[in-house]
Design an enzyme around this catalytic site. Structure first.
Site, mmCIF file in Angstrom:
data_model
loop_
_atom_site.group_PDB
_atom_site.id
_atom_site.type_symbol
_atom_site.label_atom_id
_atom_site.label_comp_id
_atom_site.label_asym_id
_atom_site.label_seq_id
_atom_site.Cartn_x
_atom_site.Cartn_y
_atom_site.Cartn_z
ATOM 1 N N PHE A 13 0.830 -1.210 0.000
ATOM 2 C CA PHE A 13 0.000 0.000 0.000
ATOM 3 C C PHE A 13 0.867 1.265 0.000
ATOM 4 O O PHE A 13 0.854 2.053 -0.963
ATOM 5 C CB PHE A 13 -0.933 -0.082 1.221
ATOM 6 N N ASP A 33 9.945 -6.540 -3.863
ATOM 7 C CA ASP A 33 8.874 -7.083 -3.020
ATOM 8 C C ASP A 33 8.899 -8.594 -3.141
ATOM 9 O O ASP A 33 9.208 -9.121 -4.214
ATOM 10 C CB ASP A 33 7.501 -6.538 -3.464
ATOM 11 N N GLY A 38 2.113 -7.848 -0.549
ATOM 12 C CA GLY A 38 2.009 -6.863 -1.631
ATOM 13 C C GLY A 38 1.311 -7.451 -2.851
ATOM 14 O O GLY A 38 1.130 -8.666 -2.946
ATOM 15 N N ILE A 63 20.865 -9.013 -0.666
ATOM 16 C CA ILE A 63 20.305 -8.192 -1.751
ATOM 17 C C ILE A 63 21.460 -7.769 -2.657
ATOM 18 O O ILE A 63 22.376 -7.070 -2.207
ATOM 19 C CB ILE A 63 19.608 -6.919 -1.202
ATOM 20 N N LYS A 93 11.402 -11.781 10.956
ATOM 21 C CA LYS A 93 12.575 -11.916 10.085
ATOM 22 C C LYS A 93 12.783 -10.675 9.215
ATOM 23 O O LYS A 93 13.899 -10.201 9.054
ATOM 24 C CB LYS A 93 12.437 -13.166 9.197
ATOM 25 N N GLY A 104 23.131 -2.936 5.531
ATOM 26 C CA GLY A 104 24.415 -3.350 4.944
ATOM 27 C C GLY A 104 24.551 -2.857 3.515
ATOM 28 O O GLY A 104 25.617 -2.378 3.097
ATOM 29 N N TYR A 147 5.435 -7.786 15.720
ATOM 30 C CA TYR A 147 5.569 -6.587 14.874
ATOM 31 C C TYR A 147 6.248 -5.475 15.667
ATOM 32 O O TYR A 147 7.206 -4.850 15.199
ATOM 33 C CB TYR A 147 4.179 -6.151 14.422
ATOM 34 N N THR A 177 -2.474 4.845 8.666
ATOM 35 C CA THR A 177 -2.534 5.512 7.358
ATOM 36 C C THR A 177 -3.550 4.766 6.502
ATOM 37 O O THR A 177 -3.706 3.558 6.648
ATOM 38 C CB THR A 177 -1.140 5.485 6.710
#
Ligand code: UDP
Length: 316
Positions: A13, A33, A38, A63, A93, A104, A147, A177
């Site tokens: 979102f 994503d 998502g 990544i 995680k 990083g 969370y 939001t």
């Protein structure tokens, strides 16, 4: 050459609205994503355009981004209570391992990173409204703890990278939001109530509905994030949200009034565990630092959201 920004949680979102804004501002947008919450529909209009790339990737793994990177916006995480109750370990995680990977990467690229934190770091707050200086009242082993603690870890980790490596960071504490592209089935109060009103089902108020929230329209949030990242170098948490507070019962009535053809009633269900009783941001810091103030009144934001969900339901 345009500046290059990586956005994690890009198909979500808020992530997808950030992709739009940064693309419109001339940035080269690299959208990441893993699509666990998502939806690519949120980015469909950007596919095929120059300066936009999508990568299906789970950021709890390494990544790899070839080339230059100037900014990272780290927004990947399940974010609705229903989602993080369903995916507790993934939530921990992505907040811990995923955040570490993003930090990083930012360090390796010399990029500035803005990280999405949350009003949930305040837990069930004993201070009201909540200022950034408040340390919070979180139950670490409660169902919402996955969370809340993940995001508290995110903040701690970001500060450690800032202090240890001099990394340029921003931390935004996002309060409730809303707006187009929320998932109709994400379990949050606004999609639930609007979906129920449009389908003539009873609106499910949890508890007696006296608990409060403060709802910020997504374009206001995006503006605040844009300013925090680009107009300042402030590394500490900044609240962004709309300080106008409403009880959940009144919110249900407001939504019913905006869907006049609805035959829905209001029913009461048990209050979920550790549901915060109040929540309202103190936005003094954002006002001073960013000259920022929410612009979209709730009635207007609700009208736009109802129009969006009406279309979604019609197509389904
Ligand atoms: N809520 C509700 N009915 C619903 C969904 C949520 O009364 O169908 C309540 C929920 O218990 C909470 C508030 O609305 O007090 C906001 O819930 P949401 O899941 O949107 O997010 P939260 O602010 O709790 O993270």
């Amino acid at each position: 050459m345009p500046k290059r920004v990586l956005i994690t949680g890009a198909a979500g979102f808020i992530g997808s609205h950030l992709c739009d804004r940064f693309w419109e501002e001339g940035f080269d947008v690299l959208a990441l994503d893993n699509l666990c919450t998502g939806n690519l529909d949120n980015l469909a209009h950007l596919f095929g355009r120059p300066r936009f790339t999508f990568l299906h990737h789970d950021i709890t793994n390494f990544i790899h981004v070839p080339g230059e990177l100037h900014y990272i916006l780290h927004f990947a995480s399940p974010a609705s209570p229903a989602d993080y109750l369903r995916m507790p370990i993934q939530t921990l995680k992505v907040g811990a391992l995923g955040t570490h990977k993003c930090l990083g990467l930012a360090r390796a690229k010399g990029a500035t990173i803005l990280l999405a934190s949350t009003s949930e770091v305040y837990g069930d707050p004993l201070e009201h409204p909540q200022k950034e200086t408040y340390w919070g009242n979180v139950n670490p082993i409660g169902v919402r703890g996955v969370y809340d603690e993940a995001k508290r870890f995110l903040e701690a980790m970001a500060m450690a990278y800032h202090r240890t490596h001099g990394l340029s960071i921003r931390i935004v504490r996002i309060f409730n939001t809303y707006g187009p592209r929320m998932r109709l089935d994400d379990g949050r109060v606004l999609p639930n109530f609007i979906g129920q009103a449009l389908r003539n089902e009873p609106l499910t108020v949890y508890g007696d509905g006296s608990q409060t929230r403060s709802f910020c329209y997504v374009s206001d949030l995006v503006e605040g994030i844009f300013r925090l990242l680009l107009y300042t170098d402030y590394p500490y948490p900044v609240n962004l949200g709309n300080p106008e507070e409403v009880s959940i019962l009144d919110f249900a009535k407001e939504i019913l009034a905006l869907v006049p053809e609805s035959r829905s009633t209001i029913v009461f269900h048990p209050l979920p565990e550790d549901d915060p009783k109040v929540r309202r941001p103190d936005i003094t810091l954002a006002r001073e630092l960013l000259g920022w103030e929410p612009q979209v009144p709730r009635q207007e934001g609700l009208r736009r959201s109802i129009a969006y969900f009406r279309e979604k339901i019609a197509v389904a």
